[in-house]
Design an enzyme around this catalytic site. Structure first.
Site, PDB file in Angstrom:
ATOM      1  N   THR A  33     -49.267 -41.495   1.824  1.00  0.00           N
ATOM      2  CA  THR A  33     -49.303 -42.174   0.538  1.00  0.00           C
ATOM      3  C   THR A  33     -49.806 -41.177  -0.492  1.00  0.00           C
ATOM      4  OG1 THR A  33     -50.092 -44.186  -0.579  1.00  0.00           O
ATOM      5  CG2 THR A  33     -51.635 -43.139   0.930  1.00  0.00           C
ATOM      6  N   ASN A  34     -50.227 -41.623  -1.659  1.00  0.00           N
ATOM      7  CA  ASN A  34     -50.731 -40.703  -2.683  1.00  0.00           C
ATOM      8  C   ASN A  34     -51.823 -41.394  -3.496  1.00  0.00           C
ATOM      9  OD1 ASN A  34     -49.493 -41.984  -5.159  1.00  0.00           O
ATOM     10  ND2 ASN A  34     -47.647 -41.614  -3.947  1.00  0.00           N
ATOM     11  N   HIS A  35     -52.374 -40.679  -4.479  1.00  0.00           N
ATOM     12  CA  HIS A  35     -53.567 -41.153  -5.187  1.00  0.00           C
ATOM     13  C   HIS A  35     -53.277 -42.057  -6.383  1.00  0.00           C
ATOM     14  CE1 HIS A  35     -56.526 -39.115  -2.888  1.00  0.00           C
ATOM     15  NE2 HIS A  35     -56.055 -37.905  -3.140  1.00  0.00           N
ATOM     16  N   ALA A 100     -45.606 -44.309  -8.305  1.00  0.00           N
ATOM     17  CA  ALA A 100     -45.578 -42.978  -7.705  1.00  0.00           C
ATOM     18  C   ALA A 100     -44.969 -43.136  -6.311  1.00  0.00           C
ATOM     19  CB  ALA A 100     -46.977 -42.393  -7.636  1.00  0.00           C
TER      20      ALA A 100
END
Ligand code: CTP
Ligand code: CA
Length: 228
Positions: A33-35, A100
């Site tokens: 995943t991402n921030h 995102a």
């Protein structure tokens, strides 16, 4: 209180927003995943609602409160987000892609937890590219005819103007919004760059909610005049 005085510039519009990261599972307990915090997308959903629109917010895994009056759909993966977005885009008049989306997902998903095999060698992971949700929606007949106005966001770490302009053309969308760096994940402030066919304009540093309200006004001003 501010909302009360806001002109209902999106009255009669149906706005669809994607927000947050996606989560791409590797096995039942792991994934990539991402921030992304989802803050900007949730602020846009709120601002669009305050401006009188009917709003659907498709959210990846985030810790954000659903804005009042907004319909929220929770999804996990890019493929789940694509499915939900395409379904909801059918009667939307504005699509704002702030999510995102993970660019890649593991090529295979293991039904069971991947175990160490005792050799000391880490597993080799293979990835495949995820569908481009924004580009897919932008290619639909309603987007092509102007009935669905598509807005993208761009996360760049360098050459923002050049990359953002190229991205707008590549995705075939009328408006692309660049995040003026550095990374603003999770923060309350940001500044934005608006890129359209006329060129580039900056919305100077402000809270994400203030920027979302300005962006809503910018979108409203670009919509085709509604029939009486
Ligand atoms: N986007 C999307 N689906 C994807 C990737 C991106 O809908 N699979 C959308 C994002 O929500 C954003 C815009 O496309 O509105 C640009 O995302 P960004 O990550 O900046 O661009 P990419 O096209 O993925 O290119 P790259 O990450 O390589 O710069
Ligand atoms: Ca990307």
């Amino acid at each position: 209180i501010v909302a009360f005085f806001q002109p209902k510039v999106l009255a009669g519009q149906r706005v669809l927003v994607t927000a947050g990261p996606t989560f791409e599972a590797l096995d039942p307990i792991r994934g990539i995943t991402n921030h992304s915090s989802g803050k900007m997308g949730f602020a846009i959903a709120r601002a669009a609602r305050e401006a009188g629109a009917e709003v659907t917010l498709i959210a990846g895994p985030v810790h954000q409160t659903t804005p009042r009056g907004v319909r929220r759909v929770d999804v996990l993966s890019a493929q789940g987000m694509l499915e939900s977005t395409l379904g909801n885009a059918q009667d939307a008049t504005v699509f704002v892609a702030t999510a995102a989306v993970a660019d890649w997902r593991p090529a295979s998903h293991s039904e069971q937890k991947i175990k160490k095999d005792g050799s000391g060698q880490p597993p080799v992971l293979h990835f495949v590219e995820n569908p481009d949700i924004l580009a897919t929606v932008a290619k639909t007949p309603r987007a092509q005819s102007g009935a669905l106005f598509c807005v993208g966001f761009a996360a760049e770490s360098e050459n923002l103007v050049a990359h953002a302009s190229a991205k707008r053309e590549r995705k075939g969308i009328p408006l692309l919004v660049g995040n003026i760096g550095p990374l603003t994940f999770g923060q309350d402030h940001n500044s934005l760059l608006l890129v359209d066919s006329d060129g580039v304009r900056e919305l100077p540093r402000a809270t994400k909610l203030a920027l979302a309200r300005q962006l809503v006004a910018e979108i409203a001003a670009r919509l085709p005049a509604r029939r009486p």
